[in-house]
Design a protein around this motif. Structure first.
Motif, short mmCIF file in Angstrom:
data_model
loop_
_atom_site.label_atom_id
_atom_site.label_comp_id
_atom_site.label_asym_id
_atom_site.label_seq_id
_atom_site.Cartn_x
_atom_site.Cartn_y
_atom_site.Cartn_z
N MET A 82 0.85 -1.19 0.00
CA MET A 82 0.00 0.00 0.00
C MET A 82 0.88 1.24 0.00
O MET A 82 1.81 1.34 0.78
CB MET A 82 -0.91 0.00 1.22
N ARG A 83 0.58 2.15 -0.87
CA ARG A 83 1.31 3.42 -0.93
C ARG A 83 0.39 4.54 -0.47
O ARG A 83 -0.70 4.72 -1.00
CB ARG A 83 1.77 3.69 -2.35
N ILE A 84 0.86 5.28 0.53
CA ILE A 84 0.11 6.44 0.98
C ILE A 84 0.92 7.70 0.73
O ILE A 84 2.15 7.64 0.65
CB ILE A 84 -0.30 6.35 2.47
N ALA A 85 0.24 8.80 0.59
CA ALA A 85 0.90 10.09 0.40
C ALA A 85 0.64 10.96 1.63
O ALA A 85 -0.46 10.92 2.20
CB ALA A 85 0.40 10.77 -0.85
N LEU A 86 1.64 11.71 2.02
CA LEU A 86 1.52 12.68 3.10
C LEU A 86 1.80 14.05 2.50
O LEU A 86 2.88 14.30 1.96
CB LEU A 86 2.51 12.37 4.22
N VAL A 87 0.81 14.93 2.59
CA VAL A 87 0.86 16.27 2.00
C VAL A 87 0.85 17.29 3.12
O VAL A 87 -0.02 17.25 4.00
CB VAL A 87 -0.36 16.49 1.07
N SER A 88 1.79 18.23 3.09
CA SER A 88 1.81 19.23 4.16
C SER A 88 0.73 20.28 3.96
O SER A 88 0.32 20.58 2.84
CB SER A 88 3.19 19.91 4.25
N CYS A 89 0.28 20.82 5.07
CA CYS A 89 -0.69 21.91 5.03
C CYS A 89 0.01 23.17 4.52
O CYS A 89 1.23 23.21 4.39
CB CYS A 89 -1.29 22.15 6.41
N VAL A 90 -0.77 24.18 4.22
CA VAL A 90 -0.23 25.46 3.75
C VAL A 90 -0.93 26.60 4.48
O VAL A 90 -1.96 26.40 5.13
CB VAL A 90 -0.41 25.62 2.22
N LYS A 91 -0.40 27.79 4.33
CA LYS A 91 -0.95 28.94 5.03
C LYS A 91 -2.30 29.38 4.47
O LYS A 91 -3.21 29.72 5.22
CB LYS A 91 0.05 30.10 4.96
N GLN A 92 -2.45 29.40 3.14
CA GLN A 92 -3.69 29.89 2.53
C GLN A 92 -4.84 28.91 2.79
O GLN A 92 -4.76 27.74 2.42
CB GLN A 92 -3.52 30.03 1.03
N LYS A 93 -5.89 29.43 3.43
CA LYS A 93 -7.04 28.60 3.77
C LYS A 93 -8.33 29.36 3.52
O LYS A 93 -8.35 30.58 3.49
CB LYS A 93 -6.98 28.20 5.25
N LEU A 94 -9.40 28.60 3.38
CA LEU A 94 -10.72 29.21 3.33
C LEU A 94 -10.99 29.90 4.67
O LEU A 94 -10.44 29.49 5.70
CB LEU A 94 -11.79 28.13 3.09
N PRO A 95 -11.88 30.88 4.72
CA PRO A 95 -12.17 31.57 5.98
C PRO A 95 -13.24 30.87 6.83
O PRO A 95 -13.73 31.44 7.80
CB PRO A 95 -12.65 32.95 5.51
N TYR A 96 -13.61 29.65 6.46
CA TYR A 96 -14.66 28.92 7.19
C TYR A 96 -14.32 27.43 7.20
O TYR A 96 -13.52 26.96 6.39
CB TYR A 96 -16.02 29.15 6.52
N PRO A 97 -14.91 26.65 8.12
CA PRO A 97 -14.64 25.22 8.18
C PRO A 97 -15.02 24.52 6.87
O PRO A 97 -16.03 24.86 6.24
CB PRO A 97 -15.51 24.73 9.34
N ALA A 98 -14.21 23.53 6.50
CA ALA A 98 -14.44 22.78 5.26
C ALA A 98 -13.72 21.45 5.35
O ALA A 98 -12.84 21.27 6.22
CB ALA A 98 -13.92 23.58 4.07
N PRO A 99 -14.06 20.50 4.47
CA PRO A 99 -13.26 19.27 4.42
C PRO A 99 -11.79 19.65 4.19
O PRO A 99 -11.50 20.55 3.39
CB PRO A 99 -13.84 18.51 3.23
N ALA A 100 -10.90 18.98 4.87
CA ALA A 100 -9.48 19.33 4.79
C ALA A 100 -8.98 19.37 3.36
O ALA A 100 -8.17 20.23 3.02
CB ALA A 100 -8.67 18.34 5.62
N ARG A 101 -9.46 18.50 2.50
CA ARG A 101 -9.02 18.49 1.10
C ARG A 101 -9.31 19.82 0.40
O ARG A 101 -8.64 20.19 -0.55
CB ARG A 101 -9.64 17.34 0.32
#
Length: 140
Positions: free
Chosen positions: A1-20
């Motif tokens: 099984m291959r999984i990917a780990l992606v780092s978060c970034v500073k730019q975000k929506l201004p409201y809660p949302a699915p992390a993707r």
């Protein structure tokens, strides 16, 4: 099984949302697209929440590993590794799409466990990462 780990970034929506969808930068979109196309599953490395499943609803936050102490980064890495162990059946390889601060304390343990870690962006500057993602058709 291959999984990917992606780092978060500073730019975000201004409201809660699915992390993707929460993270809005072109870099994150390219990393996400590459992760989705080149792994069986993927997760986000978050400075605040450690390991996040892409479907988890997350509120915007401001935290970065770059401003954390070495001890705090070590505790963060321990938590990520514990979460990874609970969420993923022994991966055979990891596609690490994250900067140095996000991988530096994870790599020794992953490698000691015999997990192959591929880090395609390891030595690339920000602009080079975007170019690489364009070449890989992950950035549109």
């Amino acid at each position: 099984m291959r999984i990917a780990l992606v780092s978060c970034v500073k730019q975000k929506l201004p409201y809660p949302a699915p992390a993707r969808d929460l993270y809005t930068s072109p870099l994150f979109h390219g990393l996400r697209n590459h992760a989705e196309a080149n792994s069986d599953s993927w997760f986000i490395l978050s400075a605040k929440h450690s390991l996040i499943h892409p479907d988890t609803i997350v509120a915007p936050y401001e935290r970065t590993l770059n401003r954390m102490s070495a001890a705090s980064r070590s505790a963060w890495a321990t938590e990520v590794l514990e979460q990874l162990g609970k969420l993923v059946p022994a991966p055979t390889s990891i596609l690490m799409l994250a900067g140095l601060r996000y991988r530096e304390r994870l790599l020794p343990t992953l490698l000691a466990l015999g997990i192959h870690v591929d880090i395609p962006l390891a030595r690339l500057a920000f602009g080079q990462q975007l170019q690489w993602l364009k070449r890989e058709n992950a950035l549109v």
